[in-house]
Design a protein around this motif. Structure first.
Motif, PDB file in Angstrom:
ATOM      1  N   GLN A   1       0.828  -1.211   0.000  1.00 14.62           N
ATOM      2  CA  GLN A   1       0.000   0.000   0.000  1.00 14.62           C
ATOM      3  C   GLN A   1       0.860   1.258   0.000  1.00 14.62           C
ATOM      4  O   GLN A   1       0.525   2.253  -0.650  1.00 14.62           O
ATOM      5  CB  GLN A   1      -0.927  -0.007   1.218  1.00 14.62           C
ATOM      6  CG  GLN A   1      -1.974  -1.107   1.197  1.00 14.62           C
ATOM      7  CD  GLN A   1      -2.804  -1.129   2.478  1.00 14.62           C
ATOM      8  OE1 GLN A   1      -2.641  -0.287   3.349  1.00 14.62           O
ATOM      9  NE2 GLN A   1      -3.675  -2.116   2.583  1.00 14.62           N
ATOM     10  N   LEU A   2       1.986   1.219   0.724  1.00 14.15           N
ATOM     11  CA  LEU A   2       2.862   2.390   0.762  1.00 14.15           C
ATOM     12  C   LEU A   2       3.450   2.701  -0.610  1.00 14.15           C
ATOM     13  O   LEU A   2       3.739   3.850  -0.926  1.00 14.15           O
ATOM     14  CB  LEU A   2       3.989   2.171   1.768  1.00 14.15           C
ATOM     15  CG  LEU A   2       3.596   2.175   3.254  1.00 14.15           C
ATOM     16  CD1 LEU A   2       4.832   1.982   4.115  1.00 14.15           C
ATOM     17  CD2 LEU A   2       2.891   3.469   3.638  1.00 14.15           C
ATOM     18  N   HIS A   3       3.655   1.677  -1.430  1.00 13.29           N
ATOM     19  CA  HIS A   3       4.165   1.909  -2.782  1.00 13.29           C
ATOM     20  C   HIS A   3       3.191   2.757  -3.596  1.00 13.29           C
ATOM     21  O   HIS A   3       3.605   3.504  -4.483  1.00 13.29           O
ATOM     22  CB  HIS A   3       4.412   0.581  -3.495  1.00 13.29           C
ATOM     23  CG  HIS A   3       5.706  -0.064  -3.128  1.00 13.29           C
ATOM     24  ND1 HIS A   3       6.935   0.487  -3.417  1.00 13.29           N
ATOM     25  CD2 HIS A   3       5.969  -1.224  -2.478  1.00 13.29           C
ATOM     26  CE1 HIS A   3       7.894  -0.289  -2.974  1.00 13.29           C
ATOM     27  NE2 HIS A   3       7.342  -1.342  -2.392  1.00 13.29           N
ATOM     28  N   GLY A   4       1.906   2.634  -3.301  1.00 14.35           N
ATOM     29  CA  GLY A   4       0.900   3.363  -4.062  1.00 14.35           C
ATOM     30  C   GLY A   4       0.672   4.783  -3.584  1.00 14.35           C
ATOM     31  O   GLY A   4      -0.052   5.551  -4.236  1.00 14.35           O
ATOM     32  N   ALA A   5       1.245   5.176  -2.445  1.00 12.93           N
ATOM     33  CA  ALA A   5       1.051   6.527  -1.920  1.00 12.93           C
ATOM     34  C   ALA A   5       1.805   7.532  -2.784  1.00 12.93           C
ATOM     35  O   ALA A   5       3.006   7.378  -3.039  1.00 12.93           O
ATOM     36  CB  ALA A   5       1.520   6.592  -0.476  1.00 12.93           C
ATOM     37  N   THR A   6       1.111   8.562  -3.221  1.00 17.79           N
ATOM     38  CA  THR A   6       1.726   9.567  -4.096  1.00 17.79           C
ATOM     39  C   THR A   6       2.107  10.839  -3.353  1.00 17.79           C
ATOM     40  O   THR A   6       2.920  11.615  -3.836  1.00 17.79           O
ATOM     41  CB  THR A   6       0.764   9.924  -5.237  1.00 17.79           C
ATOM     42  OG1 THR A   6      -0.508  10.346  -4.679  1.00 17.79           O
ATOM     43  CG2 THR A   6       0.515   8.711  -6.133  1.00 17.79           C
ATOM     44  N   THR A   7       1.525  11.082  -2.193  1.00 18.44           N
ATOM     45  CA  THR A   7       1.822  12.275  -1.404  1.00 18.44           C
ATOM     46  C   THR A   7       2.206  11.871   0.010  1.00 18.44           C
ATOM     47  O   THR A   7       1.918  10.762   0.461  1.00 18.44           O
ATOM     48  CB  THR A   7       0.607  13.219  -1.351  1.00 18.44           C
ATOM     49  OG1 THR A   7      -0.476  12.558  -0.668  1.00 18.44           O
ATOM     50  CG2 THR A   7       0.157  13.614  -2.753  1.00 18.44           C
TER      51      THR A   7
END
Length: 824
Positions: free
Chosen positions: A236-242
């Motif tokens: 999930q952290l890989h998908g965080a953009t901000t």
């Protein structure tokens, strides 16, 4: 020079033999200077293993030192019981420093960027020095050995492995007055040394030297390390953009841990997989056992029904995976459909052809994707089903019966038996199915796909390459041929005109056949394994691997149909006038034929039962980390209804297919690599459990009926055989039986560090492999027998694999070894 551990310090003592000069005395009278070289290395999941070494001193600024390292197991933070765990995260969330998408590869560069982030963060009353911090982080700066670290370990299939995707570095400084936490997400995985060869996240904890015991660098690092130990969370952290989105994921993960660990039995569990669908608690036992399995399956899967659609759209890299998996499913299903359509057309004199196969695949696939329990299962018509169709046609011809009626009658009996199996919970027998059974059957299917491709190649070479016209007759043969030329010329000419357009010797056809088939395999496998190469970036490598099969089919079809258009390859047979919806005249069958159809239907139902449930078991295997649960009974019932509908219109049957179903799961999965002694092991991190790939791909298959005969006929038949070989080879990845077969030809020093290599004697490993190979040999003898009626015994043989595993094998190999060799 000696090195020895003393608390959190390494004491270096010099002997008079090392240096003729006398060492200066320290204030306490000790002539041995003390250097804080290496504190305890804290590694989660390993027992302490201290190591002491001898070093040969050289110049003081360049001497080679051997370090004494101690691995100490520390417990995961209990967010349900330890108050400090939650407070740490809550206090640090708003002021945790984040470095996202750092494009650095060296440890020095990464740490400097993280320490600079702390320095740039204005803190009153603190004198923060980057140089001092770097010295405190390292125990041996020139060798880049971190002083204090926390690693994660995971238990996988009985073995313990370092989790090499993250590392937590600890640092204590007297100049700071409060704790600092910096989390860095790297743009690309970096090799940061032993046990950290694929790092994507780096956590740096800086704390004061004197601090309360619950607020030390170790305790703070333990808090964040516990959070990062979960693979799904890191995904999930890989998908965080901000940065705000990154913090929100951290906060939600903390709350989730608090909820989960508030229940005592969950405190040591971080991966919550659904329970075994075959196990029932005393309170869950129904009053009426009939249909109870289907009811439990519906209760298990129905709450996730809408998320099955949402999970195919929303998520990190999900749209990309949706498109690539849909195209993979389309080509992996439509091309075998064409091949089996041609086979059925030949076996039934055109009663079942390509068009019917495509409609059957479309209708069955869409219905199962909409109403099935486990949507990752792929339905397909297979070679054994084509064989049963051929047997039914032969019986109909021998006894002057209507084929459509006989086919429908057998299909309806099969449907009846499958419904009985579903209602009476016969699928519970699959709890006796072990990894051994599944892998034997999976390897047999791999051989079956390979055999089809090899048979087609031999047939093509016999037809075009080894034909008598390709070999000029000798003088002796010439006179003999002259005597018979007048009588044989006409028949030969007619035959050649019909089959080979007056060119019976066409060696170029066979050479092109081999080129296209092997080219499809090579191109597809090369792209599939592109993630293991250093070329391009990680994202682009993954993109190429996702589209390996569609790209291989399209490119090799272009070569076969355009680049080598001068070579006339024979297209597949297609009859445009085929009517899809003709009700089978069941009323024309005499009662003895109906009874005979019941026998055929029972044998067919055993094949359906084993194929369906073994495919389901391989999809729902714990290593795939599926979270929504299985639905063995409901899936079998759904397949029964679908095939009942197909039978009354003489449409081909479909059931769960190997290896398409497990490959569908892999196509939707995100993988993480573990490196151990040079061997790379891929671990599933997250699978998108969605119905959309099945629905969209089968709608595309339905639309392909409008592409008949063109442009689908531009796909040469050798490309279809190349696809068979591609599917067969990629299905071998992760098959432990195949891995253990390779051990027969592998040098012992090169054995991979698998859990069974470490826990089972080599002789027992080879004995178990030989037992599996004997069972596989029996399946191949009956499955590939030229006698059609021998193949009807094949489903019964598959059923016997389970009692052999549980009654015979334990008498040869003890249970403690079987748990390692045959466990999930």
């Amino acid at each position: 020079m000696f090195i020895e551990a003393s608390g959190n310090k390494i004491v270096i003592r010099r002997d008079t033999m090392d240096s003729p000069e006398k060492e200066p005395s320290s204030p306490n009278g000790d002539t041995s200077p003390s250097y804080p070289l290496l504190p305890t290395l804290t590694v989660e999941g390993l027992d302490p293993k201290p190591r002491t070494v001898w070093i040969n001193p050289q110049e003081e600024n360049e001497f080679d030192a051997l370090l004494h390292a101690k691995f100490e197991k520390i417990p995961l933070k209990d967010f349900g019981a330890e108050v400090r765990a939650f407070r740490d995260v809550e206090n640090f969330l708003d002021r945790t420093l984040l470095v996202l998408n750092l494009d650095k590869y060296g440890l020095d560069e990464i740490l400097e960027a993280m320490l600079q982030k702390i320095k740039d963060d204005k803190t009153d009353g603190e004198k923060f020095s980057t140089e001092e911090s770097m010295e405190a982080v390292y125990s041996h700066h020139s060798a880049q050995v971190l002083k204090k670290t926390i690693y994660g370990t995971t238990r996988s299939e009985g073995g313990v492995y370092f989790d090499q995707s993250w590392i937590c570095a600890l640092c204590e400084l007297p100049s700071v007055s409060r704790r600092h936490v910096v989390i860095c997400r790297l743009e690309n995985p970096a090799n940061l040394g032993a046990n950290s060869q694929d790092v994507q996240f780096v956590i740096l904890v800086v704390a004061p030297t004197k601090e309360k015991s619950t607020k030390t660098a170790l305790e703070t690092g333990r808090t964040f390390s516990t959070i990062f130990s979960d693979m799904s969370f890191r995904y999930q952290l890989h998908g965080a953009t901000t940065e705000e989105e990154f913090r929100n994921i951290l906060r939600e993960r903390t709350r989730q841990l608090i909820r989960e660990q508030s229940v005592p039995e969950n405190r040591k569990s971080h991966l919550h997989l659904p329970k075994n669908p075959f196990e029932e608690n005393e309170e869950e036992k129904p009053r009426c056992p009939f249909g109870s399995g289907m009811v439990q399956d519906i209760k298990r899967r129905l709450p996730h029904y809408w998320s099955d659609y949402k999970d195919g759209i929303i998520g990190y890299k999900t749209p990309q995976k949706l498109i690539s998996t849909t195209l993979f499913l389309y080509f992996a299903c439509v091309l075998p459909n064409i091949a089996f359509g041609m086979l059925n057309d030949n076996n039934t004199n055109g009663a079942i052809g390509v068009k019917k196969i495509l409609f059957s695949q479309c209708a069955g696939g869409i219905l199962f994707a909409l109403f099935g329990g486990q949507p990752l299962i792929v339905l397909l018509t297979t070679a054994p089903l084509a064989l049963y169709t051929k047997i039914i046609f032969s019986i109909s011809e021998d006894f002057d019966l209507d084929f459509n009626a006989m086919f429908a009658c057998v299909g309806l009996w099969n449907c009846f038996f499958l419904i009985v199996y579903s209602v009476t919970n016969v699928s519970k027998l699959m709890k006796f199915s072990s990894r051994s059974t599944e892998e034997i059957f999976s390897l047999f299917i791999t051989f079956a796909f390979s055999a089809d491709a090899i048979k087609d190649t031999i047939k093509d070479f016999n037809k075009y390459y080894y034909t008598p016209d390709c070999f000029p007759p000798t003088n002796t043969d010439q006179s003999l041929n002259n005597l018979t030329s007048n009588t044989s010329f006409m028949s030969t000419n007619v035959s050649d005109t019909a089959d080979d357009n007056q060119h019976p010797c066409m060696k170029e056809n066979s050479i092109l056949f081999l080129l296209l088939m092997l080219g499809t395999v090579w191109f597809g496998i090369t792209m599939f394994n592109f993630t293991k190469t250093p070329f391009l970036t990680a994202g682009k490598r993954e993109l190429l691997a996702d589209y390996a099969l569609p790209a291989a089919v399209l490119i090799m079809s272009f070569f076969g149909s355009y680049v080598f258009r001068a070579v006339a390859l024979k297209p597949f047979k297609y009859v445009a006038e085929t009517t899809l919806f003709n009700l089978a005249p069941l009323h024309t069958l005499p009662w003895p034929a109906v009874i005979a159809a019941a026998g055929l239907g029972f044998s067919l139902s055993l094949l359906f039962f084993m194929d369906q449930n073994i495919s389901s078991a391989l999809v729902n295997t714990p290593s795939n980390k599926l979270k929504k649960g299985a639905a063995y009974h409901w899936d079998l019932f759904t397949v029964a209804i679908i095939n009942g509908f197909l039978s009354i219109f003489t449409l081909p049957w479909v059931h769960a297919a190997l290896p398409h179903s497990p490959l569908h799961v892999k196509a939707l999965a995100d993988m993480e690599e573990r490196v151990d002694q040079g061997h790379v092991q891929q671990i599933v991190v997250h699978v998108r459990e969605t119905r959309l790939t099945g629905i969209i791909s089968h709608i595309m298959i339905g639309l392909s009926m409008f592409l008949l005969p063109y442009p689908l006929s531009y796909i040469p038949s050798p490309v279809l055989d190349g696809l068979f070989l591609y599917v067969a080879i990629t299905a071998l990845y992760g098959n432990q039986l195949f891995d253990r077969i390779q051990l027969f030809f592998t040098e012992q020093s090169a054995y991979p560090p698998n859990h069974y290599i470490r826990r089972v004697p080599q002789r027992k490993i080879h004995t178990f492999t030989v037992i599996q190979l004997l069972q596989l040999l029996v399946l191949c003898v009956f499955g590939f027998s030229p006698i059609p009626y021998m193949k009807m015994v094949f489903p019964i043989l598959i059923m016997f694999l389970m009692p052999i595993r549980h009654k015979v094998v334990p008498k040869i190999i003890s249970q403690k070894y079987l748990s390692a060799l045959d466990g999930h």
